[in-house]
Design a protein around this motif. Structure first.
Motif, PDB file in Angstrom:
ATOM      1  N   LEU A  48       0.823  -1.207   0.000  1.00 43.11           N
ATOM      2  CA  LEU A  48       0.000   0.000   0.000  1.00 43.11           C
ATOM      3  C   LEU A  48       0.860   1.262   0.000  1.00 43.11           C
ATOM      4  O   LEU A  48       0.513   2.261  -0.644  1.00 43.11           O
ATOM      5  CB  LEU A  48      -0.939  -0.012   1.206  1.00 43.11           C
ATOM      6  CG  LEU A  48      -2.024  -1.088   1.172  1.00 43.11           C
ATOM      7  CD1 LEU A  48      -2.774  -1.106   2.500  1.00 43.11           C
ATOM      8  CD2 LEU A  48      -2.968  -0.879   0.024  1.00 43.11           C
ATOM      9  N   ARG A  49       2.001   1.232   0.719  1.00 43.40           N
ATOM     10  CA  ARG A  49       2.897   2.387   0.744  1.00 43.40           C
ATOM     11  C   ARG A  49       3.440   2.653  -0.655  1.00 43.40           C
ATOM     12  O   ARG A  49       3.497   3.811  -1.106  1.00 43.40           O
ATOM     13  CB  ARG A  49       4.049   2.148   1.717  1.00 43.40           C
ATOM     14  CG  ARG A  49       4.985   3.339   1.846  1.00 43.40           C
ATOM     15  CD  ARG A  49       6.152   3.098   2.800  1.00 43.40           C
ATOM     16  NE  ARG A  49       5.741   2.539   4.066  1.00 43.40           N
ATOM     17  CZ  ARG A  49       6.015   1.289   4.478  1.00 43.40           C
ATOM     18  NH1 ARG A  49       6.695   0.458   3.711  1.00 43.40           N
ATOM     19  NH2 ARG A  49       5.623   0.863   5.656  1.00 43.40           N
ATOM     20  N   ARG A  52       0.708   4.248  -2.737  1.00 42.58           N
ATOM     21  CA  ARG A  52       0.477   5.637  -2.335  1.00 42.58           C
ATOM     22  C   ARG A  52       1.589   6.535  -2.861  1.00 42.58           C
ATOM     23  O   ARG A  52       1.338   7.623  -3.402  1.00 42.58           O
ATOM     24  CB  ARG A  52       0.394   5.744  -0.806  1.00 42.58           C
ATOM     25  CG  ARG A  52       0.201   7.178  -0.319  1.00 42.58           C
ATOM     26  CD  ARG A  52       0.113   7.260   1.191  1.00 42.58           C
ATOM     27  NE  ARG A  52       1.093   6.479   1.904  1.00 42.58           N
ATOM     28  CZ  ARG A  52       2.346   6.885   2.167  1.00 42.58           C
ATOM     29  NH1 ARG A  52       2.760   8.062   1.747  1.00 42.58           N
ATOM     30  NH2 ARG A  52       3.159   6.117   2.849  1.00 42.58           N
ATOM     31  N   GLU A  53       2.845   6.086  -2.715  1.00 43.85           N
ATOM     32  CA  GLU A  53       3.967   6.903  -3.184  1.00 43.85           C
ATOM     33  C   GLU A  53       3.932   7.069  -4.702  1.00 43.85           C
ATOM     34  O   GLU A  53       4.237   8.157  -5.215  1.00 43.85           O
ATOM     35  CB  GLU A  53       5.283   6.290  -2.724  1.00 43.85           C
ATOM     36  CG  GLU A  53       5.497   6.412  -1.223  1.00 43.85           C
ATOM     37  CD  GLU A  53       6.704   5.636  -0.720  1.00 43.85           C
ATOM     38  OE1 GLU A  53       7.299   4.861  -1.511  1.00 43.85           O
ATOM     39  OE2 GLU A  53       7.043   5.799   0.454  1.00 43.85           O
ATOM     40  N   LYS A  55       1.218   7.064  -6.560  1.00 41.44           N
ATOM     41  CA  LYS A  55       0.116   7.992  -6.844  1.00 41.44           C
ATOM     42  C   LYS A  55       0.528   9.421  -6.530  1.00 41.44           C
ATOM     43  O   LYS A  55       0.235  10.352  -7.301  1.00 41.44           O
ATOM     44  CB  LYS A  55      -1.116   7.620  -6.031  1.00 41.44           C
ATOM     45  CG  LYS A  55      -2.313   8.519  -6.313  1.00 41.44           C
ATOM     46  CD  LYS A  55      -3.482   8.138  -5.448  1.00 41.44           C
ATOM     47  CE  LYS A  55      -4.706   8.977  -5.715  1.00 41.44           C
ATOM     48  NZ  LYS A  55      -4.508  10.407  -5.735  1.00 41.44           N
ATOM     49  N   GLU A  56       1.228   9.632  -5.408  1.00 42.49           N
ATOM     50  CA  GLU A  56       1.679  10.981  -5.064  1.00 42.49           C
ATOM     51  C   GLU A  56       2.653  11.514  -6.103  1.00 42.49           C
ATOM     52  O   GLU A  56       2.610  12.696  -6.464  1.00 42.49           O
ATOM     53  CB  GLU A  56       2.323  10.974  -3.673  1.00 42.49           C
ATOM     54  CG  GLU A  56       1.327  10.787  -2.549  1.00 42.49           C
ATOM     55  CD  GLU A  56       1.992  10.606  -1.189  1.00 42.49           C
ATOM     56  OE1 GLU A  56       3.233  10.471  -1.115  1.00 42.49           O
ATOM     57  OE2 GLU A  56       1.251  10.588  -0.189  1.00 42.49           O
TER      58      GLU A  56
END
Length: 80
Positions: A48-49, A52-53, A55-56
């Motif tokens: 998940l990290r 998220r990274e 996507k950011e």
């Protein structure tokens, strides 16, 4: 004199030994299960990290390619 009666264990001693052995085996299984679940949770958190990274980073690229938003002028307050 403090001598034992015989080398044959009593039924209570056999039952107690059996319960202790079962409890030890169950405890070992429980500990292994908790450790396995911990590994699975850490793997999921890492996955998940990474998502998220990524996507950011994609959002930052998109935000950098867009023109800066135009600032709106403040409307004057009407005199009373």
């Amino acid at each position: 004199m403090n001598a034992r009666k015989s080398a044959v264990p009593s039924p209570e001693a056999i039952a107690r030994s059996h319960r202790q052995r079962l409890a030890a085996e169950e405890g070992a299984r429980a500990i292994a299960d908790v450790e396995r679940q911990g590994v699975e949770v850490r793997k999921n958190m890492a996955r998940l990290r990474e998502l998220r990274e990524a996507k950011e980073a994609a959002d930052a690229v998109i935000a950098a390619s867009l023109p800066a938003p135009a600032l709106k002028k403040r409307a004057r307050k009407s005199p009373r």
